[in-house]
Scaffold this motif. Structure first.
Motif, PDB file in Angstrom:
ATOM      1  N   THR A 192      22.948 -60.145  -8.026  1.00 37.43           N
ATOM      2  CA  THR A 192      22.227 -59.270  -7.108  1.00 37.43           C
ATOM      3  C   THR A 192      22.490 -59.650  -5.662  1.00 37.43           C
ATOM      4  OG1 THR A 192      20.476 -58.987  -8.763  1.00 37.43           O
ATOM      5  CG2 THR A 192      19.952 -58.367  -6.492  1.00 37.43           C
ATOM      6  N   VAL A 193      22.493 -60.959  -5.382  1.00 29.17           N
ATOM      7  CA  VAL A 193      22.770 -61.436  -4.021  1.00 29.17           C
ATOM      8  C   VAL A 193      24.167 -61.026  -3.583  1.00 29.17           C
ATOM      9  CG1 VAL A 193      23.086 -63.481  -2.582  1.00 29.17           C
ATOM     10  CG2 VAL A 193      21.169 -63.368  -4.172  1.00 29.17           C
ATOM     11  N   ILE A 194      25.123 -61.157  -4.494  1.00 25.03           N
ATOM     12  CA  ILE A 194      26.513 -60.819  -4.165  1.00 25.03           C
ATOM     13  C   ILE A 194      26.669 -59.321  -3.896  1.00 25.03           C
ATOM     14  CG2 ILE A 194      28.869 -60.720  -5.076  1.00 25.03           C
ATOM     15  CD1 ILE A 194      28.252 -63.286  -6.613  1.00 25.03           C
ATOM     16  N   CYS A 195      25.993 -58.509  -4.693  1.00 26.77           N
ATOM     17  CA  CYS A 195      26.164 -57.052  -4.590  1.00 26.77           C
ATOM     18  C   CYS A 195      25.291 -56.408  -3.513  1.00 26.77           C
ATOM     19  CB  CYS A 195      25.860 -56.400  -5.933  1.00 26.77           C
ATOM     20  SG  CYS A 195      27.020 -56.849  -7.253  1.00 26.77           S
ATOM     21  N   ALA A 196      24.230 -57.098  -3.091  1.00 29.43           N
ATOM     22  CA  ALA A 196      23.335 -56.514  -2.086  1.00 29.43           C
ATOM     23  C   ALA A 196      24.081 -56.298  -0.775  1.00 29.43           C
ATOM     24  CB  ALA A 196      22.125 -57.416  -1.868  1.00 29.43           C
ATOM     25  N   LYS A 197      23.902 -55.139  -0.167  1.00 29.37           N
ATOM     26  CA  LYS A 197      24.590 -54.825   1.079  1.00 29.37           C
ATOM     27  C   LYS A 197      23.972 -55.536   2.279  1.00 29.37           C
ATOM     28  CE  LYS A 197      26.438 -50.330  -0.328  1.00 29.37           C
ATOM     29  NZ  LYS A 197      26.543 -48.885  -0.008  1.00 29.37           N
ATOM     30  N   PHE A 237      11.348 -64.372   4.234  1.00 34.50           N
ATOM     31  CA  PHE A 237      12.229 -65.022   3.278  1.00 34.50           C
ATOM     32  C   PHE A 237      13.325 -64.051   2.890  1.00 34.50           C
ATOM     33  CE2 PHE A 237      13.770 -66.438  -0.756  1.00 34.50           C
ATOM     34  CZ  PHE A 237      13.580 -67.807  -0.779  1.00 34.50           C
ATOM     35  N   SER A 238      14.580 -64.397   3.148  1.00 32.10           N
ATOM     36  CA  SER A 238      15.682 -63.493   2.833  1.00 32.10           C
ATOM     37  C   SER A 238      16.842 -64.292   2.282  1.00 32.10           C
ATOM     38  CB  SER A 238      16.123 -62.721   4.066  1.00 32.10           C
ATOM     39  OG  SER A 238      16.543 -63.602   5.076  1.00 32.10           O
ATOM     40  N   LEU A 239      17.782 -63.589   1.710  1.00 32.18           N
ATOM     41  CA  LEU A 239      18.935 -64.221   1.072  1.00 32.18           C
ATOM     42  C   LEU A 239      20.202 -63.704   1.725  1.00 32.18           C
ATOM     43  CD1 LEU A 239      17.833 -63.580  -2.607  1.00 32.18           C
ATOM     44  CD2 LEU A 239      17.242 -65.519  -1.164  1.00 32.18           C
ATOM     45  N   ALA A 240      21.156 -64.582   1.887  1.00 33.36           N
ATOM     46  CA  ALA A 240      22.444 -64.137   2.427  1.00 33.36           C
ATOM     47  C   ALA A 240      23.544 -64.916   1.755  1.00 33.36           C
ATOM     48  CB  ALA A 240      22.501 -64.367   3.936  1.00 33.36           C
ATOM     49  N   CYS A 241      24.414 -64.224   1.061  1.00 34.57           N
ATOM     50  CA  CYS A 241      25.528 -64.879   0.359  1.00 34.57           C
ATOM     51  C   CYS A 241      26.513 -65.419   1.386  1.00 34.57           C
ATOM     52  CB  CYS A 241      26.216 -63.863  -0.554  1.00 34.57           C
ATOM     53  SG  CYS A 241      27.524 -64.564  -1.559  1.00 34.57           S
TER      54      CYS A 241
END
Length: 244
Positions: A192-197, A237-241
């Motif tokens: 999901t992290v990889i595919c999230a724009k 809180f956020s995610l960034a590949c």
């Protein structure tokens, strides 16, 4: 050190680089705990670098009566990091004759972004110091791969070391001690992290995947070397590949 501090030069800084690469994890954790406990009482300063492995991050951010100054590479202004990477690349390619064009070095610097590990891997591939290797051809190959990342673009050799690095990190994260359902959830989070724009809030991603925020954080713990997980709780809180 206290006994000899009067004989020591002022402003001594001891550098411990890549603590996360210590093969003995418990020993590395013990070293960090000892430094955090006694560093403020010693006549020297310590500069420590590491990927945000769970045990290291836990100790650095824990409440132990001492507040270390923590600086994340991804929080530094990109232009400053790029300037340092460009200096590094110019030094690594100083013996290339004829020299590379400045524009080529600039393009390679932009490819690295904030990742010194990419710059280091690229430099080792382009100019390995081996007889018969043409650095100019290898640089063109690297830049071509970046602009047209397809099977027809040529060899995958430039990314071999980088692939091995992140492969080892992922292998350690998906270890045999995990239950099958834990492995599946971790894979789902990573995909999901990889595919999230764009970065997603923790509660949004957890809701989207049908898991709790606590389960999400548990999955991210072993993956913090390849995924930027900000420390701020709640909506921030956020995610960034950050891997390739």
């Amino acid at each position: 050190m206290k006994a000899v501090q009067n004989n020591m030069p002022p402003s001594v800084i001891l550098v411990i680089d890549a603590l996360d690469e210590c093969e003995n994890g418990p020993l590395a954790e013990l070293l960090l705990q000892t430094l955090l406990k006694f560093a403020s009482q010693l006549p020297v300063k310590f500069f420590l670098t590491s990927r945000p492995e769970p045990s290291i991050q836990h100790n650095m951010l824990g409440t132990n009566g001492y507040s270390p100054s923590v600086l994340h590479l991804h929080d530094i202004e990109q232009s400053l990091v790029e300037a340092d990477i460009q200096i590094y690349l110019l030094d690594m390619f100083a013996n290339v004759n004829p020299p590379f064009f400045r524009d080529e070095i600039f393009q390679l610097t932009k490819l690295a972004g904030k990742l010194f590990v990419f710059a280091s891997t690229a430099a080792q591939y382009i100019n390995p110091g081996v007889h018969g290797v043409n650095p100019h051809n290898r640089l063109k190959t690297m830049l071509k791969l970046a602009s047209t990342p397809t099977p027809e673009a040529g060899t995958k050799r430039p990314y071999k070391n980088l692939d091995e690095l992140y492969g080892n990190i992922l292998a350690a994260a998906f270890n045999s001690e995990l239950e099958d359902d834990e492995t599946q959830v971790m894979k789902l989070v990573l995909r999901t992290v990889i595919c999230a724009k764009e970065p997603m809030a923790a509660d949004t991603m957890a809701s989207f995947l049908g898991i709790t925020v606590e389960e999400l954080k548990a999955c991210l713990g072993p993956l913090q070397s390849v995924i930027h997980v900000p420390e701020t709780e709640g909506l921030d809180f956020s995610l960034a590949c950050i891997f390739f």
